[in-house]
Scaffold this active site. Structure first.
Site, mmCIF file in Angstrom:
data_model
loop_
_atom_site.group_PDB
_atom_site.id
_atom_site.type_symbol
_atom_site.label_atom_id
_atom_site.label_comp_id
_atom_site.label_asym_id
_atom_site.label_seq_id
_atom_site.Cartn_x
_atom_site.Cartn_y
_atom_site.Cartn_z
ATOM 1 N N LYS A 65 74.927 -63.604 87.009
ATOM 2 C CA LYS A 65 75.778 -62.898 87.959
ATOM 3 C C LYS A 65 77.069 -63.657 88.258
ATOM 4 O O LYS A 65 78.013 -63.084 88.790
ATOM 5 C CB LYS A 65 75.012 -62.595 89.240
HETATM 6 C C1 PLP Z 1 70.133 -59.594 88.862
HETATM 7 C C2 PLP Z 1 69.186 -60.246 87.936
HETATM 8 C C3 PLP Z 1 68.514 -59.523 86.915
HETATM 9 C C4 PLP Z 1 68.643 -58.040 86.773
HETATM 10 O O1 PLP Z 1 69.887 -57.639 86.305
HETATM 11 P P1 PLP Z 1 70.349 -56.118 86.410
HETATM 12 O O2 PLP Z 1 71.736 -56.088 85.917
HETATM 13 O O3 PLP Z 1 70.224 -55.744 87.860
HETATM 14 O O4 PLP Z 1 69.405 -55.316 85.562
HETATM 15 C C5 PLP Z 1 67.710 -60.218 86.042
HETATM 16 N N1 PLP Z 1 67.532 -61.556 86.151
HETATM 17 C C6 PLP Z 1 68.132 -62.277 87.120
HETATM 18 C C7 PLP Z 1 67.868 -63.715 87.195
HETATM 19 C C8 PLP Z 1 68.984 -61.661 88.034
HETATM 20 O O5 PLP Z 1 69.579 -62.383 88.998
#
Ligand code: PLP
Length: 429
Positions: free
Chosen positions: A107
């Site tokens: 993210k």
């Molecule tokens: C947010 C997140 C996900 C999921 O990602 P999406 O784009 O919401 O499908 C998977 N793994 C981690 C570690 C995350 O922080």
């Protein structure tokens, strides 16, 4: 570029409008009016380009002249200035490590890009923008790190007291400055309800420019395409199968978007935990959202994935075409634990619970199909206390984590009460 709403009841928006507004009024998601096609040789030339150049070429058509090219190049450089290694685990399975950014999860990419776009757009406006975001752990840290120090923007982060990991809490609460962290006596859902109440408060919005930084914002979604190209740059051999641990399905939607633009991928695998609304949909063509079930891979505990509509849109709602491109798997907590142990023993490699769901899904697929592929390791194992519990030792900490321990937690504890959130937002203007 124009962006339309997937609900088709709100007017189209420019990139700037879509970023600043976040979500159209009709509660759809913004989606590009035309998907850019990369020239036929782009993917063959990746090896000659830096990651920042690749990022610029991929994103530029989505923005056009709304950010001048020189600044957009800088934004791309700042967004991807850490490593994205593709590590081979065994003959058929590799892992794309997306956890070398400041908060050790993928993210960071979207949050860094979005914060800089919002900073660019709010410059010279004279008015401060306040970003409100609820987090169950990873989002808030990435948003805090991405927006810290961005001029003209304050961030208010709401997290559930006692329900994020130790490191996640430090990542959320140690910035200070323009990052305000609220520790809410309540659950993640309570935090989300409070954040939504602020964003829906028209009186508050008449006083302060408010926006969200959740994954539906196009400035978080679009740059997540970058690392699929970085993976391809490091990939040798037949067209890969790409396995994406999924919750809100923003990440998989970004990969599928890159694929429509020209990135070679033979198959996507949607790797899910017990929250299996998409795997069930791919089996039955029935889409039935459910309340979220808590699991070890808690960033994927989503019962009604907000970005899934973008995947439907990418396939123009053609179910057979979509089911041909995307396979799915559901992995239990027990399998997740076993895989963390197994991959450590077999490959001397430590997966976090989300990556473990990805590994298990890809391995299961390869038992029945030929091919080679990679999974996205979406977060560093040190972020999740359960990994040490399973392995019986603590994974090695990156330097950024060791530094956190010396920093001071700065948060405001509040009841699950909207009035308190509103007062804090108003105190920032
Ligand atoms: C947010 C997140 C996900 C999921 O990602 P999406 O784009 O919401 O499908 C998977 N793994 C981690 C570690 C995350 O922080």
């Amino acid at each position: 570029m124009q962006y339309f709403s997937t609900n088709r009841r709100s007017p189209a928006a420019t990139f700037r409008e879509a970023v600043v507004q976040g979500q159209p009024d009709d509660k759809g998601l913004y989606f590009p009016a035309a998907i850019p096609r990369l020239d036929g040789t782009f993917c063959d030339r990746l090896g000659e380009m830096s990651n920042a150049e690749i990022a610029f070429e991929v994103i530029q058509p989505y923005i056009g002249s709304e950010i001048d090219d020189a600044r957009l190049r800088e934004i791309c450089e700042e967004t991807v200035n850490f490593d994205f290694p593709l590590v081979q685990l065994n003959e058929n399975i590799s892992v794309l490590e997306l956890f070398h950014g400041p908060t050790l999860a993928f993210k960071d990419v979207g949050a860094r890009f979005m914060s800089r776009c919002l900073g660019y757009f709010s410059k010279g406006q004279g008015e401060k923008t306040v970003v409100v975001v609820a987090t169950s752990g990873d989002t808030g840290g990435a948003v805090a790190a991405g927006f810290h120090g961005v001029e003209g923007v304050d961030v208010v982060i709401l997290y559930p007291k006692g329900r994020v990991s130790r490191i996640q809490e430090l990542q959320l609460t140690t910035f200070g400055g323009n990052v305000i962290t609220l520790e809410v006596q309540g659950s993640f859902d309570d935090c989300q309800t409070l954040a939504k109440a602020a964003l829906a408060d028209s009186d508050l919005r008449s006083k302060v420019s408010l926006t969200s930084a959740n994954s539906i914002n196009v400035a978080r979604w679009l740059p997540q395409q970058f690392y699929y190209f970085f993976a391809h740059k490091q990939w040798a051999g037949e067209v890969p199968i790409v396995c994406v641990p999924s919750g809100n399905f923003g990440n998989l939607a970004s990969g599928a978007l890159a694929n429509v633009s020209g990135l070679p991928v033979s198959k996507f695998i949607a790797a899910c935990n017990a929250n299996d609304v998409v795997p069930r949909f791919l089996n039955t063509e029935k889409y039935e959202p459910l309340p979220a079930i808590p699991t070890l891979s808690n960033a994927m505990d989503v019962g009604s994935p907000s970005n899934f509509v973008r995947i439907l849109e990418l396939f123009q709602h053609d179910f057979p075409q979509m089911a041909q491109k995307i396979a799915a798997a559901t992995i239990s907590d027990e399998e997740t634990r076993n895989i963390i142990q197994y991959v450590y023993e077999q490959c001397n490699y430590i997966l976090d619970p989300h990556g473990a769901v990805g590994y298990a899904s890809l391995e299961r697929y390869l038992e029945k199909h030929d091919g080679k592929g990679y999974l996205l390791a979406t977060a560093h194992p040190i972020k999740f206390d359960v990994v040490a519990e399973i392995l019986g030792f603590e994974p090695e900490s990156p330097g950024s984590v060791r530094e956190l321990a010396d920093k001071q937690k700065q948060s405001v504890e509040i009841d699950n009460d909207y009035g308190a959130v509103r007062d804090i937002i108003l105190s920032r203007i």
